[in-house]
Design an enzyme around this catalytic site. Structure first.
Site, mmCIF file in Angstrom:
data_model
loop_
_atom_site.group_PDB
_atom_site.id
_atom_site.type_symbol
_atom_site.label_atom_id
_atom_site.label_comp_id
_atom_site.label_asym_id
_atom_site.label_seq_id
_atom_site.Cartn_x
_atom_site.Cartn_y
_atom_site.Cartn_z
ATOM 1 N N ASN A 1 0.804 -1.219 0.000
ATOM 2 C CA ASN A 1 0.000 0.000 0.000
ATOM 3 C C ASN A 1 0.841 1.276 0.000
ATOM 4 O O ASN A 1 0.306 2.376 -0.083
ATOM 5 C CB ASN A 1 -0.984 -0.011 1.189
ATOM 6 C CG ASN A 1 -2.070 -1.063 0.979
ATOM 7 O OD1 ASN A 1 -2.221 -1.605 -0.124
ATOM 8 N ND2 ASN A 1 -2.812 -1.362 2.033
ATOM 9 N N ARG B 1 -17.418 0.753 -1.199
ATOM 10 C CA ARG B 1 -16.223 1.573 -1.471
ATOM 11 C C ARG B 1 -16.439 2.719 -2.469
ATOM 12 O O ARG B 1 -15.887 2.724 -3.567
ATOM 13 C CB ARG B 1 -15.059 0.675 -1.895
ATOM 14 C CG ARG B 1 -14.740 -0.327 -0.820
ATOM 15 C CD ARG B 1 -13.511 -1.108 -1.101
ATOM 16 N NE ARG B 1 -12.294 -0.384 -0.787
ATOM 17 C CZ ARG B 1 -11.076 -0.908 -0.902
ATOM 18 N NH1 ARG B 1 -10.923 -2.138 -1.318
ATOM 19 N NH2 ARG B 1 -10.018 -0.203 -0.588
HETATM 20 N N1 EPU Z 1 -14.676 6.091 1.518
HETATM 21 C C1 EPU Z 1 -15.767 6.779 1.078
HETATM 22 N N2 EPU Z 1 -15.615 7.671 0.061
HETATM 23 C C2 EPU Z 1 -14.402 7.883 -0.547
HETATM 24 C C3 EPU Z 1 -13.275 7.168 -0.071
HETATM 25 C C4 EPU Z 1 -13.455 6.268 0.961
HETATM 26 O O1 EPU Z 1 -16.888 6.630 1.593
HETATM 27 O O2 EPU Z 1 -14.333 8.707 -1.473
HETATM 28 C C5 EPU Z 1 -14.838 5.131 2.634
HETATM 29 C C6 EPU Z 1 -14.533 3.688 2.186
HETATM 30 O O3 EPU Z 1 -15.643 3.099 1.546
HETATM 31 C C7 EPU Z 1 -14.173 3.025 3.487
HETATM 32 C C8 EPU Z 1 -13.467 4.165 4.249
HETATM 33 O O4 EPU Z 1 -13.875 5.378 3.622
HETATM 34 O O5 EPU Z 1 -15.326 2.647 4.162
HETATM 35 C C9 EPU Z 1 -11.946 4.058 4.250
HETATM 36 O O6 EPU Z 1 -11.459 3.989 2.941
HETATM 37 P P1 EPU Z 1 -10.022 4.526 2.506
HETATM 38 O O7 EPU Z 1 -10.237 5.463 1.360
HETATM 39 O O8 EPU Z 1 -9.283 5.029 3.694
HETATM 40 O O9 EPU Z 1 -9.339 3.201 1.991
HETATM 41 P P2 EPU Z 1 -8.633 2.951 0.618
HETATM 42 O O10 EPU Z 1 -7.733 4.053 0.274
HETATM 43 O O11 EPU Z 1 -9.651 2.535 -0.393
HETATM 44 C C10 EPU Z 1 -6.543 1.797 1.684
HETATM 45 C C11 EPU Z 1 -5.839 0.479 1.543
HETATM 46 C C12 EPU Z 1 -6.713 -0.613 2.127
HETATM 47 C C13 EPU Z 1 -6.946 -0.290 3.602
HETATM 48 C C14 EPU Z 1 -7.591 1.102 3.738
HETATM 49 C C15 EPU Z 1 -7.778 1.541 5.177
HETATM 50 C C16 EPU Z 1 -4.508 0.767 -0.434
HETATM 51 C C17 EPU Z 1 -4.229 0.396 -1.835
HETATM 52 N N3 EPU Z 1 -5.571 0.229 0.136
HETATM 53 O O12 EPU Z 1 -7.777 1.668 0.965
HETATM 54 O O13 EPU Z 1 -5.978 -1.824 2.025
HETATM 55 O O14 EPU Z 1 -7.803 -1.248 4.168
HETATM 56 O O15 EPU Z 1 -6.759 2.071 3.065
HETATM 57 O O16 EPU Z 1 -6.582 1.525 5.851
HETATM 58 O O17 EPU Z 1 -3.747 1.519 0.165
HETATM 59 C C18 EPU Z 1 -5.660 -4.142 1.909
HETATM 60 O O18 EPU Z 1 -4.452 -3.925 1.763
HETATM 61 O O19 EPU Z 1 -6.125 -5.282 2.132
HETATM 62 C C19 EPU Z 1 -6.601 -3.024 1.825
HETATM 63 C C20 EPU Z 1 -7.898 -3.188 1.625
#
Ligand code: EPU
Length: 417
Positions: free
Chosen positions: A23, A121
């Site tokens: 990540n 998501r």
């Molecule tokens: N969310 C929204 N709207 C948005 C963006 C996010 O509602 O525009 C919500 C998501 O649906 C979720 C929450 O906010 O419920 C957190 O999402 P976040 O954007 O923080 O996560 P992400 O960037 O999509 C990254 C990691 C994930 C990890 C999360 C939380 C990467 C590539 N992915 O995802 O990693 O779980 O942060 O720490 O960096 C994994 O490695 O298994 C994985 C899923």
């Protein structure tokens, strides 16, 4: 279909050196397109998601070379602004290319990533922030069309500290006119690694690791060399592998501070944990203690990416534990599979109640997502008899040679093609 076969009961011992963080390296690889420059990234893990990102960079026209744990990207020849739909479908986090491509070409077309195994998501925060920076965005027929003649720095208040939205804004703002301030930014260590890569290339970013990040736009980025930070989730997973097998494993090449929330909960579960510079020794107890409450939270809270693995551990604790998943909508699919192995778990919306059982028994299971897959392998290490974990491809997205490393620590585990 590839699957893992694990026969439980072996105690894990020995040392494991942790690879670079998926990540962290994914947003850094996305960032390589911004500068029409050359980036040399070290400590790159060999994972399916990283391969997908390499294929995206190639499809955009970049030169990409890979050697062992190093990737070199020359983004000067970039000549395409459409991200291939099949690759976006394969890896949701390709959405962070939006900010990077807007910064580089003022234009990007990407298919809507949609939901995934762990919930709906949405990307509303990404789109809102990019619009605030001056992008015009249209969504139609499953595609997102983004254009910006000029990106202009501004103040962005995030409703939630989203990791991906914070990264996307940083990438879009690097070369924007003026200053961008992100408030309520995600504080994950991977954001610090992205700042560090970008600043080495000449960007002016401050505050990563805190909830306010300030980006002063610069005109260009230079050639850059970067060493990816270690993967705190892979490290945490091996810590639980030691804990669940009454093992004694030394997890090396980590940043201990990134693991404090996991260390605290493993100590509550009865593990002995000793630290030494960049490594931790985890000694698993004879009997795992139950934990009153684990709540997943944005960093520095307990990571949602460790929730499934922790559930495997608590399923054999001496009492009842509660896990509250506050980050994702639907991240308990592994509970049903653990139940097939004899675990006693009840799900009430975003709360799981885990009543520890004396032992798990081997069963045929299927990984539904990456961390859920790791959870089943961990459960299999402790279970009596043979556990099969199907859908190995989920696990390969985030763990390098997982079964080989576990075997070297003493597990009876093999992969079947
Ligand atoms: N969310 C929204 N709207 C948005 C963006 C996010 O509602 O525009 C919500 C998501 O649906 C979720 C929450 O906010 O419920 C957190 O999402 P976040 O954007 O923080 O996560 P992400 O960037 O999509 C990254 C990691 C994930 C990890 C999360 C939380 C990467 C590539 N992915 O995802 O990693 O779980 O942060 O720490 O960096 C994994 O490695 O298994 C994985 C899923």
């Amino acid at each position: 279909m590839r699957k893992i076969i694990v026969t439980g009961g072996n105690r894990l011992t020995g040392e494991i050196s942790i690879s670079g963080a998926k990540n962290a390296v994914l947003p850094i690889l996305a960032a390589t397109v911004i500068g029409a420059n050359e980036s040399t990234i070290f400590n790159v893990p060999e994972l399916r998601d990283v391969e997908v990102m390499e294929r995206i960079l190639l499809s955009l026209g970049c030169n990409v070379k890979k050697m062992d744990k190093m990737i070199w990207v020359d983004s000067k020849p970039l000549n395409n602004h459409k991200i291939p739909e099949d690759l976006v479908r394969e890896m949701r986090s390709s959405i962070i290319l939006m900010g990077a491509m807007l910064s580089r070409c003022g234009e990007v077309i990407i298919s809507y990533p949609g939901g995934c195994e762990i919930g709906p998501r949405p990307i509303d925060m990404h789109l809102k922030a990019l619009r605030e920076l001056g992008a015009e965005i249209e969504e139609s027929h499953g595609f997102i069309y983004c254009k910006a003649n000029e990106l202009k720095g501004c103040e962005i208040q995030l409703d939630y500290p989203s990791v991906g939205a914070t990264e996307n804004i940083m990438l879009a703002a690097v070369k924007a006119k003026g200053t961008t301030v992100i408030r309520n930014a995600a504080r994950e260590p991977e954001i610090i690694d992205l700042q560090s890569y970008l600043n080495k290339a000449g960007a002016k970013i401050n505050g990563a690791g805190t909830s306010v990040i300030i980006i002063d736009g610069v005109d260009k980025l230079n050639n850059v060399t970067h060493n990816t930070m270690p993967d705190r989730i892979v490290a945490g997973t091996y810590m639980i592998a030691s804990a669940i097998t009454e093992g004694e494993v030394v997890v090396k090449n980590i940043i201990i501070d990134h693991l404090q929330a996991v260390i605290a909960k493993l100590r509550e579960a009865g593990c002995l944990i000793y630290n030494d510079n960049n490594s931790l020794k985890i000694i698993g107890p004879k009997q795992i203690n139950s934990i009153e409450m684990i709540q997943t939270l944005p960093y520095p809270g307990f990571p949602t990416d460790m929730q499934a693995q922790m559930m495997a551990l608590l399923s054999i604790a001496n009492g009842t534990s509660i896990i509250s998943e506050t980050v994702f909508e639907n991240r308990f699919k592994h509970a049903e599979e653990l139940t097939r192995m004899g675990a006693n778990i009840k799900i009430f919306g975003k709360v799981a109640v885990i009543k520890g059982v004396k032992e798990l028994t081997g069963a045929k299971t299927a990984a539904k997502d990456l961390r859920g897959g790791a959870c089943l392998i961990l459960a299999g290490l402790a279970a009596r008899g043979v556990t099969e974990v199907e859908n190995m491809y989920h696990i390969e997205r985030g763990y390098e040679n997982f079964h080989v490393e576990l075997r070297e620590l003493g597990a009876d585990i093999k992969k079947i093609d």
